[in-house]
Each structure stands twice: as structure tokens, then as C-alpha cells.
Design a protein around this motif. Sequence first.
Motif, PDB file in Angstrom:
ATOM      1  N   LEU A 188       0.824  -1.207   0.000  1.00 42.80           N
ATOM      2  CA  LEU A 188       0.000   0.000   0.000  1.00 42.80           C
ATOM      3  C   LEU A 188       0.858   1.257   0.000  1.00 42.80           C
ATOM      4  O   LEU A 188       0.569   2.231  -0.706  1.00 42.80           O
ATOM      5  CB  LEU A 188      -0.952   0.005   1.194  1.00 42.80           C
ATOM      6  CG  LEU A 188      -2.124  -0.958   1.094  1.00 42.80           C
ATOM      7  CD1 LEU A 188      -2.860  -1.041   2.426  1.00 42.80           C
ATOM      8  CD2 LEU A 188      -3.069  -0.554  -0.024  1.00 42.80           C
TER       9      LEU A 188
ATOM     10  N   GLN B 109       2.283   1.788  -3.453  1.00 41.38           N
ATOM     11  CA  GLN B 109       1.251   2.304  -4.354  1.00 41.38           C
ATOM     12  C   GLN B 109       0.986   3.786  -4.101  1.00 41.38           C
ATOM     13  O   GLN B 109       0.876   4.575  -5.034  1.00 41.38           O
ATOM     14  CB  GLN B 109      -0.054   1.525  -4.178  1.00 41.38           C
ATOM     15  CG  GLN B 109      -0.044   0.118  -4.704  1.00 41.38           C
ATOM     16  CD  GLN B 109      -1.414  -0.513  -4.549  1.00 41.38           C
ATOM     17  OE1 GLN B 109      -2.424   0.036  -5.013  1.00 41.38           O
ATOM     18  NE2 GLN B 109      -1.472  -1.659  -3.894  1.00 41.38           N
ATOM     19  N   LEU B 110       0.884   4.145  -2.819  1.00 48.39           N
ATOM     20  CA  LEU B 110       0.589   5.537  -2.454  1.00 48.39           C
ATOM     21  C   LEU B 110       1.708   6.465  -2.903  1.00 48.39           C
ATOM     22  O   LEU B 110       1.465   7.504  -3.523  1.00 48.39           O
ATOM     23  CB  LEU B 110       0.371   5.648  -0.946  1.00 48.39           C
ATOM     24  CG  LEU B 110       0.063   7.045  -0.404  1.00 48.39           C
ATOM     25  CD1 LEU B 110      -1.251   7.581  -0.972  1.00 48.39           C
ATOM     26  CD2 LEU B 110      -0.001   7.010   1.125  1.00 48.39           C
TER      27      LEU B 110
ATOM     28  N   LEU C 134       1.763   7.454  -6.581  1.00 47.71           N
ATOM     29  CA  LEU C 134       0.685   8.284  -7.147  1.00 47.71           C
ATOM     30  C   LEU C 134       1.183   9.688  -7.491  1.00 47.71           C
ATOM     31  O   LEU C 134       1.879  10.311  -6.685  1.00 47.71           O
ATOM     32  CB  LEU C 134      -0.458   8.436  -6.146  1.00 47.71           C
ATOM     33  CG  LEU C 134      -1.363   7.259  -5.850  1.00 47.71           C
ATOM     34  CD1 LEU C 134      -2.396   7.647  -4.798  1.00 47.71           C
ATOM     35  CD2 LEU C 134      -2.050   6.766  -7.111  1.00 47.71           C
TER      36      LEU C 134
ATOM     37  N   VAL D  27      -7.737   9.777  -1.000  1.00 45.58           N
ATOM     38  CA  VAL D  27      -7.361   8.387  -1.261  1.00 45.58           C
ATOM     39  C   VAL D  27      -7.566   7.597   0.027  1.00 45.58           C
ATOM     40  O   VAL D  27      -7.421   8.140   1.125  1.00 45.58           O
ATOM     41  CB  VAL D  27      -5.896   8.285  -1.758  1.00 45.58           C
ATOM     42  CG1 VAL D  27      -4.912   8.740  -0.702  1.00 45.58           C
ATOM     43  CG2 VAL D  27      -5.563   6.871  -2.233  1.00 45.58           C
TER      44      VAL D  27
ATOM     45  N   LEU E 109      -6.814   3.550   1.844  1.00 45.17           N
ATOM     46  CA  LEU E 109      -5.965   2.365   1.773  1.00 45.17           C
ATOM     47  C   LEU E 109      -6.721   1.180   2.341  1.00 45.17           C
ATOM     48  O   LEU E 109      -7.341   1.287   3.399  1.00 45.17           O
ATOM     49  CB  LEU E 109      -4.690   2.592   2.590  1.00 45.17           C
ATOM     50  CG  LEU E 109      -3.934   3.891   2.307  1.00 45.17           C
ATOM     51  CD1 LEU E 109      -2.783   4.055   3.274  1.00 45.17           C
ATOM     52  CD2 LEU E 109      -3.451   3.931   0.866  1.00 45.17           C
TER      53      LEU E 109
ATOM     54  N   LYS F 146      -9.842   7.803  -4.890  1.00 48.25           N
ATOM     55  CA  LYS F 146      -9.176   6.535  -5.203  1.00 48.25           C
ATOM     56  C   LYS F 146      -9.140   5.648  -3.975  1.00 48.25           C
ATOM     57  O   LYS F 146      -9.009   6.142  -2.857  1.00 48.25           O
ATOM     58  CB  LYS F 146      -7.729   6.769  -5.642  1.00 48.25           C
ATOM     59  CG  LYS F 146      -7.578   7.408  -6.988  1.00 48.25           C
ATOM     60  CD  LYS F 146      -6.125   7.504  -7.390  1.00 48.25           C
ATOM     61  CE  LYS F 146      -6.087   8.131  -8.784  1.00 48.25           C
ATOM     62  NZ  LYS F 146      -4.739   8.382  -9.231  1.00 48.25           N
TER      63      LYS F 146
ATOM     64  N   LEU G  88      -6.790   2.429  -2.860  1.00 51.17           N
ATOM     65  CA  LEU G  88      -5.664   1.552  -3.145  1.00 51.17           C
ATOM     66  C   LEU G  88      -5.857   0.273  -2.338  1.00 51.17           C
ATOM     67  O   LEU G  88      -6.148   0.331  -1.141  1.00 51.17           O
ATOM     68  CB  LEU G  88      -4.352   2.228  -2.757  1.00 51.17           C
ATOM     69  CG  LEU G  88      -4.076   3.582  -3.410  1.00 51.17           C
ATOM     70  CD1 LEU G  88      -2.748   4.144  -2.917  1.00 51.17           C
ATOM     71  CD2 LEU G  88      -4.109   3.483  -4.925  1.00 51.17           C
TER      72      LEU G  88
END
Length: 187
Positions: free
Chosen positions: A30, A33-34, A37, A152, A154, A177, A179
Amino acid sequence: MIAKKQLRQNTKKYWKHLSFKQRQAYQKDLMAQLLALPEWQEAKVIAITLPIGGEIDTQPIIDAAKSSNKVIVIPKTLPGKQMVFGILTDKKALKKSAYGILEPGEDAQWVAKETIDLLVVPGLRFARNGQRLGHGGGYYDRYLVDFTGQTVSLAFPEMFVDEPDWEVTTYDLPVNKVLVAKEDEIK
């Protein structure tokens, strides 16, 4: 539809049964991914919660933000289910809220909502369309009403569904978003 209370309990049970290895792998994925961005990379001010028992550990994210010279702000709850965000400087200056969560003290440096570039919104369950099931206080839904930055959330795999399986009302505001940690990250 499943009752929100039941879904919240289910998620908390899921957290308790995650192995340390699973949790670490999910959190690492995670975070990667963050940090990848564009919204993260461009953000100067990031709002996030401090880590609380069972939930996704946000401390590594906070550390990464600080090492990139980003300003981290954390929430303080107010009467009327309102929130403000204050700059996280020294953890010694934090006070425990009525909910047992560390918050900025009264002497914190508060930031205007429009200065927050990215808000990492916590929750217990998320849907592909950005709908989220929070802890039930409605603080974030109220805050998001006129929030213009990016949002966003998570999620560990079991916290994510294609469609909301809970009742969504007009007050429930989605995030931009979600994730989701990849299952195959566990070896």
C-alpha cells in the motif's frame, strides 16, 4: 445489504486475525502504491491519521512524507462532529481525545482546508466506486463536503468490495481513489 455495525465488527475481527507477515506485506504494498501516485508526488500538504490499533499503520507513510519535506497534518475532532487539521511536529505535544486517539493540542498550528493537497481518508470497508464505510461518526463525510483536494483510502484485500454491501446515503461521500493491497504480496 449487511448492517454497518456487523461489517465494522467483521473488519475488526479480520484485522485481529491477520498474521504479522501478512500485515507487513500488505502495508508495504500500500505504501509503495501511495508513494507512486502523482497526487502524492505533487502534494505539499498531506492529511492523515496517526496509527491506531488494528488499522493500517500510517507511521511509515508519515516518515516517508517527512523525508520528502511534505507537511503532515493530523485531525482533531470538535463538537458537532467537525474536524480541523493541525501540523504534526512533536508527538509530545499531542493530547488523547475522548476516543483515545492522539490529536494536536490546543496550541497546534492549524491549516486551512484548502491548503491540504491530499487527504488519506481512513475507513473499515471500501467499494470500487470510492464509497467507504467509516467508524460511524460521520466526521470525514462532513469534512469532505467542501474539500477540494484529492482523497485516497488504503485497504487490505478483505476490506474491499466491487459494490457497497452496506446502505449508502446521500451523506456518504466517496473518495477519489481506493488503493488495495495485492494478495500475491504474501510469500
